[in-house]
Design a protein around this motif. Structure first.
Motif, PDB file in Angstrom:
ATOM      1  N   UNK A  76      39.513  49.680  39.280  1.00  0.00           N
ATOM      2  CA  UNK A  76      38.845  48.471  38.791  1.00  0.00           C
ATOM      3  C   UNK A  76      39.536  47.278  39.435  1.00  0.00           C
ATOM      4  N   UNK A  77      38.757  46.365  40.019  1.00  0.00           N
ATOM      5  CA  UNK A  77      39.296  45.208  40.722  1.00  0.00           C
ATOM      6  C   UNK A  77      38.379  44.006  40.523  1.00  0.00           C
ATOM      7  N   UNK A  78      38.913  42.839  40.841  1.00  0.00           N
ATOM      8  CA  UNK A  78      38.102  41.626  40.743  1.00  0.00           C
ATOM      9  C   UNK A  78      37.236  41.460  41.984  1.00  0.00           C
ATOM     10  N   UNK A  79      37.772  41.769  43.159  1.00  0.00           N
ATOM     11  CA  UNK A  79      36.965  41.725  44.382  1.00  0.00           C
ATOM     12  C   UNK A  79      37.680  42.437  45.499  1.00  0.00           C
ATOM     13  N   UNK A 139      42.231  47.319  28.518  1.00  0.00           N
ATOM     14  CA  UNK A 139      41.176  46.374  28.916  1.00  0.00           C
ATOM     15  C   UNK A 139      41.737  45.513  30.033  1.00  0.00           C
ATOM     16  N   UNK A 140      40.857  44.837  30.760  1.00  0.00           N
ATOM     17  CA  UNK A 140      41.243  44.202  32.020  1.00  0.00           C
ATOM     18  C   UNK A 140      41.184  42.679  31.905  1.00  0.00           C
ATOM     19  N   UNK A 141      42.257  42.021  32.318  1.00  0.00           N
ATOM     20  CA  UNK A 141      42.288  40.565  32.343  1.00  0.00           C
ATOM     21  C   UNK A 141      41.411  40.072  33.498  1.00  0.00           C
ATOM     22  N   UNK A 142      40.360  39.371  33.168  1.00  0.00           N
ATOM     23  CA  UNK A 142      39.423  38.906  34.207  1.00  0.00           C
ATOM     24  C   UNK A 142      39.788  37.523  34.741  1.00  0.00           C
ATOM     25  N   UNK A 143      40.682  36.785  34.025  1.00  0.00           N
ATOM     26  CA  UNK A 143      41.112  35.452  34.478  1.00  0.00           C
ATOM     27  C   UNK A 143      39.922  34.523  34.757  1.00  0.00           C
ATOM     28  N   UNK A 144      38.911  34.623  33.903  1.00  0.00           N
ATOM     29  CA  UNK A 144      37.752  33.725  34.034  1.00  0.00           C
ATOM     30  C   UNK A 144      36.717  34.188  35.038  1.00  0.00           C
ATOM     31  N   UNK A 147      46.627  43.690  34.107  1.00  0.00           N
ATOM     32  CA  UNK A 147      46.098  42.939  35.246  1.00  0.00           C
ATOM     33  C   UNK A 147      45.370  43.880  36.194  1.00  0.00           C
ATOM     34  N   UNK A 148      44.556  43.312  37.039  1.00  0.00           N
ATOM     35  CA  UNK A 148      43.816  44.069  38.053  1.00  0.00           C
ATOM     36  C   UNK A 148      44.440  43.837  39.420  1.00  0.00           C
ATOM     37  N   UNK A 149      44.383  44.814  40.319  1.00  0.00           N
ATOM     38  CA  UNK A 149      43.595  46.056  40.242  1.00  0.00           C
ATOM     39  C   UNK A 149      44.267  47.108  39.365  1.00  0.00           C
ATOM     40  N   UNK A 150      43.434  48.061  38.903  1.00  0.00           N
ATOM     41  CA  UNK A 150      43.897  49.130  38.026  1.00  0.00           C
ATOM     42  C   UNK A 150      43.306  50.442  38.518  1.00  0.00           C
ATOM     43  N   UNK A 151      44.163  51.449  38.692  1.00  0.00           N
ATOM     44  CA  UNK A 151      43.717  52.781  39.113  1.00  0.00           C
ATOM     45  C   UNK A 151      43.749  53.724  37.926  1.00  0.00           C
ATOM     46  N   UNK A 160      46.913  56.892  40.119  1.00  0.00           N
ATOM     47  CA  UNK A 160      45.713  57.393  39.460  1.00  0.00           C
ATOM     48  C   UNK A 160      46.032  58.285  38.279  1.00  0.00           C
ATOM     49  N   UNK A 161      47.331  58.444  37.994  1.00  0.00           N
ATOM     50  CA  UNK A 161      47.728  59.263  36.849  1.00  0.00           C
ATOM     51  C   UNK A 161      47.428  58.561  35.521  1.00  0.00           C
ATOM     52  N   UNK A 162      46.922  57.295  35.558  1.00  0.00           N
ATOM     53  CA  UNK A 162      46.549  56.590  34.330  1.00  0.00           C
ATOM     54  C   UNK A 162      45.289  57.236  33.771  1.00  0.00           C
TER      55      UNK A 162
END
Length: 238
Positions: free
Chosen positions: A235-238, A148-153, A129-133, A115-117
């Motif tokens: 941030x995550x995709x699911x 920014x986050x790669x959503x891969x569609x 890539x996700x997930x990202x803290x 979480x230091x990001x």
């Protein structure tokens, strides 16, 4: 002295007979013409009787009929309605607009060691890539994710967050979503309160365009600039 010719009795009878025959023929002709005129009148024509012209009733006007005219101006149809095969269907435009929903997490999430990001006042130019803290502190206005986050569609993103006021106060805030590359604003979440939305919550952003990647920001809505907020998020995709 002139000679006067006196017709014989037989000749007088013949002449009278001829006259009768002629009269009969004339009557038959008149009757024939009268019947012909009546027949013409029944067919929708007009009969000439001396100086007056009598129009016969048009029987066809009594039959059922229809009439179609073109409208001088096009009928106004709601923009979200399509008329296909005489059936009115609601357009998918309203359904496909980006939207969000927020729910409270049933279990308390432990803050990640990554979480230091920290977040940035500048918009991101690199992806991850996700997930990202991530984490932020002392935010008075708007602060952006470092990447920014790669959503891969994928058409949805999940943001788990725990946001707090730095001082004892009720501070309002929300999350923004932007397209990567274009920096186009996509949507905002609901507005949250540091007094009401305590602990960990999840906000799902869905109906996103799969052709783009995205980044987020946290926005302090006040009540005034002297009440900053801090928080942790994933941030995550699911």
């Amino acid at each position: 002295m002139r000679n006067i010719l006196i017709p014989k009795r037989g000749e007088i009878k013949v002449n009278r007979k001829s006259i009768r025959i002629s009269i009969c023929l004339i009557l038959i002709l008149i009757l024939s013409l009268s019947l012909s005129g009546t027949s013409f009148a029944l067919r929708g024509g007009s009969v000439y009787t001396g100086s007056k012209q009598i129009a016969a009733p048009n029987v066809e006007n009594l039959e059922p009929s229809s009439e179609t005219t073109k409208m001088t101006s096009p009928r106004q149809v709601p923009s979200n309605v399509d008329i296909i095969s005489n059936q009115i269907t609601v357009s998918n435009e309203e359904i496909s607009k980006p939207a969000s929903e927020t729910t409270k997490m049933t279990s308390q999430k432990v803050t990640s060691l990554n979480a230091a990001n920290l977040m940035s006042l500048s918009r991101p130019t690199k992806g991850t890539n996700l997930p990202y803290d991530g984490a932020f502190s002392g935010v008075n206005t708007e602060i952006f994710s470092n990447y920014y986050f790669f959503t891969n569609g994928s058409t949805q993103l999940y943001v788990d967050w725990n946001v707090r006021a730095d001082y004892p106060a009720n501070v309002l805030w929300h999350i923004n979503v932007y397209q990567a590359g274009t920096n186009k604003f996509v949507m905002s979440s609901d507005q949250f309160s540091t007094n009401s939305n305590t602990g960990w919550w999840t906000t799902r952003f869905y109906n996103l365009d799969p052709a783009y990647n995205y980044y987020i920001s946290f926005v302090n809505d006040g009540p005034q600039i002297s009440f900053p907020i801090s928080g942790d998020f994933t941030v995550r995709l699911k």
